[in-house]
Design a protein around this motif. Structure first.
Motif, PDB file in Angstrom:
ATOM      1  N   ASP A  81     -17.269  11.140 -13.309  1.00 11.12           N
ATOM      2  CA  ASP A  81     -18.426  11.296 -12.438  1.00 11.12           C
ATOM      3  C   ASP A  81     -18.446  10.174 -11.400  1.00 11.12           C
ATOM      4  O   ASP A  81     -17.907   9.088 -11.629  1.00 11.12           O
ATOM      5  N   ALA A  82     -19.082  10.427 -10.276  1.00  7.23           N
ATOM      6  CA  ALA A  82     -19.284   9.372  -9.291  1.00  7.23           C
ATOM      7  C   ALA A  82     -20.036   8.218  -9.940  1.00  7.23           C
ATOM      8  O   ALA A  82     -21.061   8.425 -10.597  1.00  7.23           O
ATOM      9  N   GLY A  83     -19.506   7.027  -9.792  1.00  2.80           N
ATOM     10  CA  GLY A  83     -20.150   5.862 -10.364  1.00  2.80           C
ATOM     11  C   GLY A  83     -19.860   5.649 -11.837  1.00  2.80           C
ATOM     12  O   GLY A  83     -20.469   4.771 -12.471  1.00  2.80           O
ATOM     13  N   ALA A  84     -18.940   6.427 -12.417  1.00  6.31           N
ATOM     14  CA  ALA A  84     -18.604   6.244 -13.828  1.00  6.31           C
ATOM     15  C   ALA A  84     -18.087   4.829 -14.071  1.00  6.31           C
ATOM     16  O   ALA A  84     -17.403   4.246 -13.226  1.00  6.31           O
ATOM     17  N   MET A  85     -18.407   4.293 -15.221  1.00  3.96           N
ATOM     18  CA  MET A  85     -17.994   2.940 -15.569  1.00  3.96           C
ATOM     19  C   MET A  85     -16.465   2.838 -15.587  1.00  3.96           C
ATOM     20  O   MET A  85     -15.770   3.733 -16.072  1.00  3.96           O
ATOM     21  N   LEU A 161     -29.275   2.204  -2.116  1.00  4.75           N
ATOM     22  CA  LEU A 161     -29.632   2.301  -3.527  1.00  4.75           C
ATOM     23  C   LEU A 161     -29.160   3.600  -4.169  1.00  4.75           C
ATOM     24  O   LEU A 161     -29.170   3.720  -5.397  1.00  4.75           O
ATOM     25  N   THR A 162     -28.737   4.580  -3.370  1.00  4.19           N
ATOM     26  CA  THR A 162     -28.247   5.846  -3.919  1.00  4.19           C
ATOM     27  C   THR A 162     -26.723   5.877  -4.015  1.00  4.19           C
ATOM     28  O   THR A 162     -26.166   6.848  -4.523  1.00  4.19           O
ATOM     29  N   ALA A 163     -26.054   4.842  -3.536  1.00  4.35           N
ATOM     30  CA  ALA A 163     -24.589   4.833  -3.520  1.00  4.35           C
ATOM     31  C   ALA A 163     -24.028   4.587  -4.920  1.00  4.35           C
ATOM     32  O   ALA A 163     -24.721   4.086  -5.815  1.00  4.35           O
ATOM     33  N   THR A 164     -22.761   4.931  -5.112  1.00  7.66           N
ATOM     34  CA  THR A 164     -22.064   4.678  -6.376  1.00  7.66           C
ATOM     35  C   THR A 164     -20.717   3.987  -6.137  1.00  7.66           C
ATOM     36  O   THR A 164     -19.881   3.944  -7.025  1.00  7.66           O
ATOM     37  N   ARG A 167     -22.030  -0.163  -2.874  1.00 11.67           N
ATOM     38  CA  ARG A 167     -23.004  -0.499  -1.830  1.00 11.67           C
ATOM     39  C   ARG A 167     -24.438  -0.543  -2.350  1.00 11.67           C
ATOM     40  O   ARG A 167     -25.352  -0.915  -1.620  1.00 11.67           O
ATOM     41  N   GLU A 168     -24.635  -0.165  -3.598  1.00 11.36           N
ATOM     42  CA  GLU A 168     -25.969  -0.243  -4.204  1.00 11.36           C
ATOM     43  C   GLU A 168     -26.307  -1.661  -4.681  1.00 11.36           C
ATOM     44  O   GLU A 168     -27.431  -1.932  -5.112  1.00 11.36           O
ATOM     45  N   ILE A 169     -25.340  -2.572  -4.588  1.00 16.54           N
ATOM     46  CA  ILE A 169     -25.513  -3.952  -5.050  1.00 16.54           C
ATOM     47  C   ILE A 169     -25.638  -4.872  -3.846  1.00 16.54           C
ATOM     48  O   ILE A 169     -24.793  -4.854  -2.943  1.00 16.54           O
ATOM     49  N   ALA A 170     -26.678  -5.699  -3.821  1.00 17.87           N
ATOM     50  CA  ALA A 170     -26.895  -6.623  -2.692  1.00 17.87           C
ATOM     51  C   ALA A 170     -25.822  -7.696  -2.687  1.00 17.87           C
ATOM     52  O   ALA A 170     -25.560  -8.338  -3.705  1.00 17.87           O
ATOM     53  N   ALA A 207     -35.336   1.611   3.192  1.00 18.98           N
ATOM     54  CA  ALA A 207     -36.542   2.439   3.310  1.00 18.98           C
ATOM     55  C   ALA A 207     -36.877   3.058   1.962  1.00 18.98           C
ATOM     56  O   ALA A 207     -36.005   3.577   1.272  1.00 18.98           O
ATOM     57  N   GLY A 208     -38.136   2.967   1.583  1.00 16.88           N
ATOM     58  CA  GLY A 208     -38.582   3.587   0.347  1.00 16.88           C
ATOM     59  C   GLY A 208     -38.326   2.781  -0.909  1.00 16.88           C
ATOM     60  O   GLY A 208     -38.629   3.252  -2.017  1.00 16.88           O
ATOM     61  N   ALA A 209     -37.764   1.582  -0.773  1.00 14.75           N
ATOM     62  CA  ALA A 209     -37.488   0.762  -1.957  1.00 14.75           C
ATOM     63  C   ALA A 209     -38.782   0.410  -2.675  1.00 14.75           C
ATOM     64  O   ALA A 209     -39.779   0.035  -2.039  1.00 14.75           O
ATOM     65  N   THR A 210     -38.786   0.525  -3.991  1.00 10.40           N
ATOM     66  CA  THR A 210     -39.964   0.188  -4.778  1.00 10.40           C
ATOM     67  C   THR A 210     -40.018  -1.321  -5.009  1.00 10.40           C
ATOM     68  O   THR A 210     -39.053  -2.046  -4.739  1.00 10.40           O
TER      69      THR A 210
END
Length: 234
Positions: A81-85, A161-164, A167-170, A207-210
């Motif tokens: 899967d996308a983002g699989a460990m 934040l939706t990337a795998t 790019r989801e990591i600062a 945008a939309g970050a909680t």
């Protein structure tokens, strides 16, 4: 006469409360080309880069856990899967049945990924169908399945934040707004490492970050070595 308003970029002093050394903390980077249009990285936006490329998934040969005759059913094409460990998964047979059998799949960190059946498609972080063979699998038979990612392009965008793909990591903060045209990489300057302290009022989030997501991004920047700390001014 029409009046044209020009918004000047903010000075770096608005963001940087402290910075150890610009030559050390800042880095010229490649900005990922736009896709279907220009890609903009906003000034003072928390940013990241493409760290992971395509995954290669390789299934090893089955091994007997008892020293007996190992089951010889073939394993079908394995996908991830996308983002699989990344790392070594383990498929372990736990319940033998004639022409069937039950197995568990463990992730590289040892966490159970799921339970599957011989002859039935398994869907988890990795996906495959385990066939039966002339020798049935018995409890304790196992194999490793390795997921290995190619290196990513290391090209930068705003954090996603939706990337795998990493790019989801600062990983830094963009110091000057920059744009990459459709299909053409751009260039930018990132605050890539500390020691640095940033004005919390100036940092730009996705945008939309909680609130929890923003806190997690701040923690990732603080975990850099040396750290980038986001702090209220004053």
């Amino acid at each position: 006469m029409d009046v044209v308003k020009v918004v000047a970029p903010k000075t770096l002093g608005a963001l940087l409360l402290k910075e150890f050394d610009p030559d050390y903390c800042r880095e010229a980077v490649t900005v990922l080309a736009g896709s279907g249009g220009s890609r903009t990285v906003r000034q003072f936006a928390i940013s990241s880069y493409v760290a992971l490329g395509a995954a290669t998934v390789t299934a090893g040969a089955a091994v007997s856990g008892t020293g007996g005759t190992v089951g010889n059913g073939a394993i079908g094409t394995v996908t991830a899967d996308a983002g699989a460990m990344e790392g070594e998964y383990k498929q372990v047979f736990i319940e033998p049945e004639a022409d069937l059998g039950t197995f568990q799949v463990f992730r590289p960190d040892g966490v159970l990924d799921g339970v599957g059946k011989v002859g039935v498609a398994y869907n988890g972080m990795i996906n495959f169908t385990q066939a039966d063979g002339s020798n049935n699998f018995v409890a304790g038979d196992w194999r490793t399945i390795t997921v290995d990612y190619a290196a990513g392009s290391q090209k930068w965008t705003e954090v996603d934040l939706t990337a795998t793909d990493g790019r989801e990591i600062a990983r830094g903060v963009c110091l000057f707004e920059t744009a990459a045209a459709d299909g053409v990489d751009g260039t930018g300057v990132m605050l890539r490492r500390g020691p640095a302290i940033l004005n919390a009022d100036e940092v730009v989030y996705p945008a939309g970050a909680t609130s929890d997501q923003k806190a997690a991004l701040r923690a990732e920047l603080a975990a850099l070595s040396p750290p980038i700390i986001i702090r209220a001014a004053g």
